[in-house]
Structures are given as structure tokens and as C-alpha cells.
Design a protein around this motif. Structure first.
Motif, PDB file in Angstrom:
ATOM      1  N   ASN B  44      11.068  -0.336  10.740  1.00  0.00           N
ATOM      2  CA  ASN B  44      10.036   0.694  10.695  1.00  0.00           C
ATOM      3  C   ASN B  44      10.626   2.058  11.005  1.00  0.00           C
ATOM      4  O   ASN B  44      10.351   3.049  10.307  1.00  0.00           O
ATOM      5  CB  ASN B  44       8.922   0.371  11.693  1.00  0.00           C
ATOM      6  N   THR B  45      11.456   2.105  12.058  1.00  0.00           N
ATOM      7  CA  THR B  45      12.046   3.379  12.467  1.00  0.00           C
ATOM      8  C   THR B  45      12.877   3.975  11.340  1.00  0.00           C
ATOM      9  O   THR B  45      12.720   5.153  10.986  1.00  0.00           O
ATOM     10  CB  THR B  45      12.957   3.161  13.694  1.00  0.00           C
ATOM     11  N   VAL B  46      13.778   3.130  10.772  1.00  0.00           N
ATOM     12  CA  VAL B  46      14.671   3.627   9.715  1.00  0.00           C
ATOM     13  C   VAL B  46      13.863   4.039   8.491  1.00  0.00           C
ATOM     14  O   VAL B  46      14.133   5.083   7.882  1.00  0.00           O
ATOM     15  CB  VAL B  46      15.731   2.559   9.345  1.00  0.00           C
ATOM     16  N   ALA B  47      12.849   3.242   8.136  1.00  0.00           N
ATOM     17  CA  ALA B  47      12.013   3.559   6.975  1.00  0.00           C
ATOM     18  C   ALA B  47      11.347   4.911   7.151  1.00  0.00           C
ATOM     19  O   ALA B  47      11.325   5.737   6.230  1.00  0.00           O
ATOM     20  CB  ALA B  47      10.967   2.461   6.771  1.00  0.00           C
ATOM     21  N   ALA B  48      10.824   5.143   8.341  1.00  0.00           N
ATOM     22  CA  ALA B  48      10.179   6.435   8.619  1.00  0.00           C
ATOM     23  C   ALA B  48      11.209   7.562   8.547  1.00  0.00           C
ATOM     24  O   ALA B  48      10.937   8.647   8.032  1.00  0.00           O
ATOM     25  CB  ALA B  48       9.527   6.396   9.996  1.00  0.00           C
ATOM     26  N   TYR B  53       7.881   4.701   2.250  1.00  0.00           N
ATOM     27  CA  TYR B  53       6.477   4.510   2.634  1.00  0.00           C
ATOM     28  C   TYR B  53       6.264   3.109   3.215  1.00  0.00           C
ATOM     29  O   TYR B  53       5.725   2.947   4.296  1.00  0.00           O
ATOM     30  CB  TYR B  53       5.573   4.742   1.413  1.00  0.00           C
ATOM     31  N   ASN B  54       6.750   2.102   2.462  1.00  0.00           N
ATOM     32  CA  ASN B  54       6.567   0.729   2.912  1.00  0.00           C
ATOM     33  C   ASN B  54       7.905   0.183   3.429  1.00  0.00           C
ATOM     34  O   ASN B  54       8.872   0.097   2.667  1.00  0.00           O
ATOM     35  CB  ASN B  54       6.073  -0.127   1.733  1.00  0.00           C
ATOM     36  N   PRO B  55       7.992  -0.182   4.711  1.00  0.00           N
ATOM     37  CA  PRO B  55       9.277  -0.629   5.286  1.00  0.00           C
ATOM     38  C   PRO B  55       9.898  -1.812   4.536  1.00  0.00           C
ATOM     39  O   PRO B  55      11.120  -1.923   4.466  1.00  0.00           O
ATOM     40  CB  PRO B  55       8.899  -1.034   6.706  1.00  0.00           C
ATOM     41  N   VAL B  56       9.053  -2.691   3.927  1.00  0.00           N
ATOM     42  CA  VAL B  56       9.595  -3.846   3.200  1.00  0.00           C
ATOM     43  C   VAL B  56      10.438  -3.382   2.009  1.00  0.00           C
ATOM     44  O   VAL B  56      11.456  -4.002   1.677  1.00  0.00           O
ATOM     45  CB  VAL B  56       8.448  -4.768   2.730  1.00  0.00           C
ATOM     46  N   ASN B  57      10.001  -2.289   1.371  1.00  0.00           N
ATOM     47  CA  ASN B  57      10.772  -1.762   0.243  1.00  0.00           C
ATOM     48  C   ASN B  57      12.192  -1.400   0.660  1.00  0.00           C
ATOM     49  O   ASN B  57      13.142  -1.583  -0.106  1.00  0.00           O
ATOM     50  CB  ASN B  57      10.086  -0.527  -0.332  1.00  0.00           C
ATOM     51  N   LEU B  58      12.323  -0.906   1.867  1.00  0.00           N
ATOM     52  CA  LEU B  58      13.659  -0.561   2.374  1.00  0.00           C
ATOM     53  C   LEU B  58      14.525  -1.812   2.466  1.00  0.00           C
ATOM     54  O   LEU B  58      15.694  -1.803   2.068  1.00  0.00           O
ATOM     55  CB  LEU B  58      13.541   0.093   3.749  1.00  0.00           C
TER      56      LEU B  58
END
Lengths: 258, 131
Positions: B44-48, B53-58
Motif C-alpha cells: 500500500n505504501t509503495v503504491a501510494a 491507484y490499486n495496490p494489486v496492480n503494482l
């Protein structure tokens, strides 16, 4: 150009140790790459022997499936037989490695399919013997005599000519010709580093870019008698793309690669 | 799933079916997965941070990048192996020719001298050919 100088320095001691002066008889090796050329190879060797008895020759059998090796053995030809099929690039390179190991001054490629006339070898070799060039290519398109290949192929060869002129600022009319002679320096260069798959045009570019002098002499070629060319119509598109790409890549490689 | 992959790699390494050199990239990938498993909030942190937008995409994206890198390294390894095999084949072919010549000379020499034993003339012929 500094590369060329370096090569000369490198081989200066070789010339001394063998005691060869300028103008003395140079050792010539004719490299005959052959893949499934059992029907042609006998004629090629016979013609070569009668035309140029002074030259050594070696047949490079690229793991043929038609008994080329057996024919060579039964006739007592000189041959090297690869244990696995490497394609024309790896096969010809083996010839250059052989020439290097055995200390030849000049190596000439002569196709195993009878396209090239051994009696014209002399005109290629003379230029190298006189030190006028490191590589001499026998070209079909200077005097436009004999077999001129099909229309589409000529278009392709013309395209390569333009590409070479663009990359090397030099005109080589028949870069796809496999009828070529190389000096000792170039034998050494090719023994270490030779293009693969469809190597002829690429090898020309890498030689020019390494600082070697490449020239052409007119020759007359015949249409192959039997057997098939390594470039079928289906593969020709792949051939064009691969060779063009390879030429561009060899152009972006650093100029001195040793 | 990752435990299974980890197990397979360790098993192969133990059996010496994989060379450590070629599994380094896989182990690195596993290490990252391990970190993420221990600290799930990290995604979540890295995605933000990178604005996904969606952490799973990362996760999918990083996965894809890793697969591409590993495939590319495989192609490089295959090319290197290809070059080595070519070199070996060329040397074998040249040596085979030389051996054939040496044996021919050796046989001739022993025949002319009437020597039954072939080892001595063979060696001398090979020595001559070497020069």
C-alpha cells in the motif's frame, strides 16, 4: 586506421620468424564450405586442383546429411567435418580458424556448389599478395557477365549496397558474394569474430569498420548445378530482415572490438 | 504458492540440477515476495508513493517486470552457451582433421619401416604436424 597499424606491428615478428620476404610465394588456403553438396563437391575439387595446383584446399563439411563426408573420405579429399551443424557462418569461421592454426597467408572462400570458377581465384589473390587490400570480393555486378541471380535477389543485393554505402561510405556492389579472399590479418580477425547465420554482408561491414581495406574484382558466376541454395524463397524475408538488422547492429558496435 | 516455488528451487539446488549462478534472480524475486508477505502494508505504501491507484496492480506490474528480466537473462545465457558450443565444435572438427592426418602419417611411417608398433611413429608424426 590505428587498428591497422597495430595489426601490422603485431605481425611484423611473424614475417621475420618465417623468413618470408615481400614478393615470395605465399601460402594460400582455399576454404570450401559445403552443406549437402555431395553431388557437386567432387567437380569443385577436381576443377580447383587443375586450375590452381599450388593452393591448398580444405572442405568444410557442416555436418551434411547426404554423405558428403563419405565422398570426401573415399576420394581422399582434405576435409574438416563439424560434429554438429553450425550453419554457414560457423562453418566458414572454422575454415578461418584452421587457416590461422596452420599459418596461411591468404584464405579464399569458394562455394562448394560449383557457382564459383576456380580459375578466377588468381585475380582475387593477386591484389592481396601485392598488399593492395585485406579482403577482395569476387563481384558479379561489375562487368555484368554470367549468372546474374534472379530479379528479386538483385533488388535485395542493391539494397545491401545502399546500406553499406550509408554505414561505411564505400561501395560494395556484391556484398552477398561468398567468393572472397582474405589476408592474414583478416584471417586472424575472422577466426575470433565472424558473423553467424547469413554472414556475408555483415562480415564485409565488420571488416571495413575494423579498418581493413576491402575491394572488389569482377568475376563470372555460374548457376548452381544441383542441390538447393541455403536461401529459399520462404526464408528470403527473414534473410533480408536479419541481415539488415545485423548490418545496423554491427554499425553501432564500437569500432575496435579487440 | 511461493513456498512451493521456494521448495522447488532449494530442491533443485540440492540435487545440483540448477546452478546457483542462474537462480540468483529467482532467489531475489522470492526475497521480495518474502518481505511483502511479512510486511503486507508495504504494498500500500509503495503504491501510494508511485501513484498506483490499486495496490494489486503494482504487484502484477512488478511480477511482469521480473518475468521479462528473467527471460532476457535466459536469452543472454543461451546466446553465451551457443557461442561456447560453436567454439568447441570448431575446435573438435579441426583437431579431428589433425588427428586423421597424424594417423595417416603414422601408418605410412610404420609401414615403410616395417614396424608393427604404431605408437612411436604416430607420436613423431603428430609432433611434426604440430610444428
Amino acid at each position: 586506421m590505428t587498428n591497422k597499424k597495430r595489426l601490422k606491428l603485431r605481425y611484423a615478428h611473424c614475417a621475420d620468424s618465417t623468413g618470408k620476404g615481400i614478393g615470395s610465394m605465399q601460402k594460400v588456403l582455399v576454404i570450401i564450405p559445403a552443406y549437402n553438396e555431395g553431388k557437386n563437391i567432387g567437380n569443385v575439387v577436381t576443377q580447383l586442383r587443375s586450375a590452381c595446383p599450388d593452393y591448398d584446399y580444405i572442405i568444410m563439411n557442416d555436418c551434411s546429411k547426404d554423405g558428403t563426408e563419405q565422398i570426401c573420405r573415399e576420394n581422399g579429399f582434405h576435409y574438416v567435418s563439424l560434429p554438429i551443424n553450425l550453419g554457414i557462418g560457423g562453418n566458414v569461421q572454422t575454415g578461418y580458424r584452421y587457416a590461422k592454426k596452420h599459418g596461411y597467408d591468404i584464405a579464399v572462400q569458394l562455394d562448394g556448389d560449383g557457382q564459383h570458377d576456380p580459375s578466377q581465384l588468381k585475380s582475387l589473390i593477386t591484389l592481396i599478395e601485392n598488399g593492395q587490400a585485406h579482403m577482395v570480393i569476387g563481384s558479379r555486378f561489375i562487368r555484368r557477365e554470367g549468372f546474374q541471380s534472379s530479379f528479386l535477389r538483385r533488388v535485395g543485393i542493391r539494397f545491401f549496397e545502399k546500406l553499406i554505402r550509408l554505414l561505411c561510405r564505400q561501395t560494395i556492389a556484391d556484398a552477398t558474394s561468398g567468393f572472397r579472399a582474405c589476408s592474414r590479418d583478416l584471417i586472424d580477425f575472422f577466426a575470433e569474430d565472424y558473423a553467424q547465420d547469413y554472414p556475408e554482408p555483415e562480415a564485409v561491414i565488420s571488416a571495413i569498420r575494423a579498418g581493413f581495406k576491402v575491394t572488389e574484382v569482377p568475376v563470372v558466376m555460374k548457376e548452381r548445378k544441383t542441390g538447393v541454395s541455403s536461401i529459399s524463397s520462404l526464408k528470403s524475408i527473414y534473410y533480408m530482415i536479419k541481415v539488415s538488422l545485423a548490418m545496423l547492429i554491427s554499425a553501432i558496435k564500437p569500432w575496435k572490438r579487440r | 504458492m511461493m513456498g512451493l516455488l521456494c521448495g522447488i528451487i532449494v530442491y533443485y539446488l540440492r540435487k545440483e540440477r540448477l546452478e546457483l549462478k542462474y537462480t540468483l534472480l529467482w532467489l531475489l524475486a522470492l526475497l521480495i515476495v518474502l518481505i511483502v508477505v511479512i510486511f503486507p502494508q508495504l504494498i500500500n505504501t509503495v503504491a501510494a508513493l508511485v501513484g498506483v491507484y490499486n495496490p494489486v496492480n503494482l504487484v502484477f506490474y512488478v511480477q511482469g517486470v521480473f518475468v521479462v528480466i528473467i527471460l532476457l537473462s535466459m536469452t543472454a545465457i543461451v546466446s553465451g552457451l551457443n557461442r561456447r558450443i560453436r567454439r568447441l565444435a570448431q575446435e573438435v572438427a579441426i583437431l579431428e582433421e589433425r588427428l586423421r592426418q597424424a594417423e595417416g602419417l603414422g601408418l605410412k611411417a610404420s609401414a615403410s619401416r616395417g614396424v608393427q608398433e604404431q605408437t612411436v611413429p604416430l607420436n613423431s608424426a603428430a609432433g611434426k604436424a604440430a610444428q
